[in-house]
Scaffold this active site. Structure first.
Site, PDB file in Angstrom:
ATOM      1  NE  ARG A  69      -4.071  -1.605  -0.049  1.00 39.38           N
ATOM      2  CZ  ARG A  69      -4.073  -2.620  -0.911  1.00 39.38           C
ATOM      3  NH1 ARG A  69      -3.041  -2.803  -1.721  1.00 39.38           N
ATOM      4  NH2 ARG A  69      -5.091  -3.436  -0.979  1.00 39.38           N
TER       5      ARG A  69
ATOM      6  NE  ARG B  27      -5.067  25.174  -4.202  1.00 33.41           N
ATOM      7  CZ  ARG B  27      -4.268  25.432  -3.205  1.00 33.41           C
ATOM      8  NH1 ARG B  27      -2.963  25.252  -3.330  1.00 33.41           N
ATOM      9  NH2 ARG B  27      -4.738  25.881  -2.066  1.00 33.41           N
TER      10      ARG B  27
ATOM     11  CB  ALA C 225      -7.389  25.793   3.774  1.00 32.06           C
TER      12      ALA C 225
ATOM     13  CG  LEU D  98       0.045  22.623   4.586  1.00 34.01           C
ATOM     14  CD1 LEU D  98       1.452  22.536   4.025  1.00 34.01           C
ATOM     15  CD2 LEU D  98      -0.752  21.385   4.256  1.00 34.01           C
TER      16      LEU D  98
ATOM     17  CD  GLU E 133      -2.549  29.228   6.428  1.00 35.18           C
ATOM     18  OE1 GLU E 133      -2.736  29.808   5.333  1.00 35.18           O
ATOM     19  OE2 GLU E 133      -1.417  28.876   6.813  1.00 35.18           O
TER      20      GLU E 133
ATOM     21  CD  GLU F 243      -4.672  30.699   2.395  1.00 40.69           C
ATOM     22  OE1 GLU F 243      -5.903  30.495   2.430  1.00 40.69           O
ATOM     23  OE2 GLU F 243      -3.849  29.839   2.028  1.00 40.69           O
TER      24      GLU F 243
ATOM     25  N   PRO G 150      -8.813   8.620   2.575  1.00 39.51           N
ATOM     26  CG  PRO G 150     -10.414   7.642   3.949  1.00 39.51           C
ATOM     27  CD  PRO G 150     -10.212   8.756   2.973  1.00 39.51           C
ATOM     28  N   GLY G 151      -7.908   6.190   1.532  1.00 41.26           N
ATOM     29  CA  GLY G 151      -7.347   5.050   0.823  1.00 41.26           C
ATOM     30  C   GLY G 151      -5.904   5.268   0.407  1.00 41.26           C
TER      31      GLY G 151
ATOM     32  CD  GLU H 284      -5.318  16.956   3.311  1.00 42.64           C
ATOM     33  OE1 GLU H 284      -5.471  18.180   3.384  1.00 42.64           O
ATOM     34  OE2 GLU H 284      -5.360  16.325   2.249  1.00 42.64           O
TER      35      GLU H 284
ATOM     36  CD  GLU I 245      -0.384  30.970  -0.107  1.00 36.78           C
ATOM     37  OE1 GLU I 245       0.619  31.618   0.280  1.00 36.78           O
ATOM     38  OE2 GLU I 245      -1.055  30.239   0.634  1.00 36.78           O
TER      39      GLU I 245
END
Length: 193
Positions: A47, A74, A86, A88, A103, A107, A125-126, A130, A154
Site C-alpha cells: 500500500r 491548483r 486553509a 497546513l 491562515e 490569506e 483515506p485510501g 491527511e 498564492e
C-alpha cells in the site's frame, strides 16, 4: 454492518520504505508491506501512503451571510478553483484552530471574533493520511495580512465575497468542485449555522 463509528486499528507492517520524501515540501510517499491480522502465512500486500501533516479550513461568513472565498490556481487539477482559506498543520504543537486563525489573516487579511469547530474529516483515506479540521468563523474584522508575503500560486490568488445561497447553488450545480469548500459549507448549513 457494525455501529457507524470509526474504530482505531493498525494492521501489522512487514516493511516500510520511502520511495519519495517530498524534497522537504509538505508530503512524503511511504510504501508499506501490510499483513492481514491473524493471517501470518499470507504474503504481505503493498500500500502506498501519502504522509501529510493535516490542514485547517475556514468558512468565514460575514454579517450579510456572504462567504469569504479565494480563487486560486491548483496545478494538480489544472484549474483555478474557488476555495476557502486553509493551511497546513505544519508547526509542531500548533492547534488546528490556531492554524485556522493564522491562515485567515495570511490569506485574506481578516480576524474573527467567533470560532466554531464544524467537523474533522479525512480527505482520501485510501491513499493519504491527511485529516482536515473545518471551522466556521464569524465576527470578521479586516486587519490586513501583516508581514505575510504571498508567493507562487498564492501571489496570483484573488479574494472575494460570495452570497452563501449563490455558493451553495454553485456547489450543488457542480460549478465548484473543491471538497473542502463543499464539506464546510454543507456541514454548517446542516447544523443550522
Amino acid at each position: 454492518m457494525p455501529e457507524p463509528t470509526d474504530v482505531p486499528q493498525e494492521w501489522p507492517v512487514a516493511d516500510s520504505s520511502y520511495p519519495y520524501d517530498g524534497g522537504g515540501w509538505v508530503v512524503k510517499l511511504r510504501r508499506d508491506a501490510v499483513r492481514r491480522p491473524g493471517h501470518p502465512d499470507e504474503e504481505p500486500f503493498d500500500r502506498l501512503v501519502v504522509e501529510h501533516p493535516g490542514a485547517a479550513v475556514v468558512l468565514a461568513v460575514d454579517e450579510r451571510d456572504r462567504v469569504l472565498c479565494l480563487s486560486q490556481y491548483r496545478h494538480a487539477v489544472g484549474q483555478r478553483l474557488v476555495q476557502l482559506p486553509a493551511g497546513l498543520l505544519d508547526v509542531e504543537g500548533e492547534e488546528p484552530v490556531e492554524v485556522a486563525r493564522r491562515e485567515l489573516v495570511e490569506e485574506a487579511g481578516y480576524e474573527a471574533a467567533e470560532w466554531t469547530h464544524l467537523i474533522s474529516a479525512y480527505s482520501s483515506p485510501g491513499i493519504i493520511g491527511e485529516i482536515s479540521h473545518y471551522f466556521l468563523a464569524r465576527g470578521l474584522t479586516e486587519v490586513g495580512r501583516g508581514d505575510f508575503e504571498p508567493e507562487h500560486e498564492e501571489a496570483e490568488m484573488e479574494i472575494g465575497w460570495v452570497p452563501r445561497t449563490e455558493l451553495r447553488a454553485a456547489v450543488l450545480d457542480g460549478r465548484v468542485h473543491d471538497a473542502h469548500l463543499a464539506l464546510a459549507l454543507l456541514t454548517a448549513e446542516a447544523r443550522g449555522q
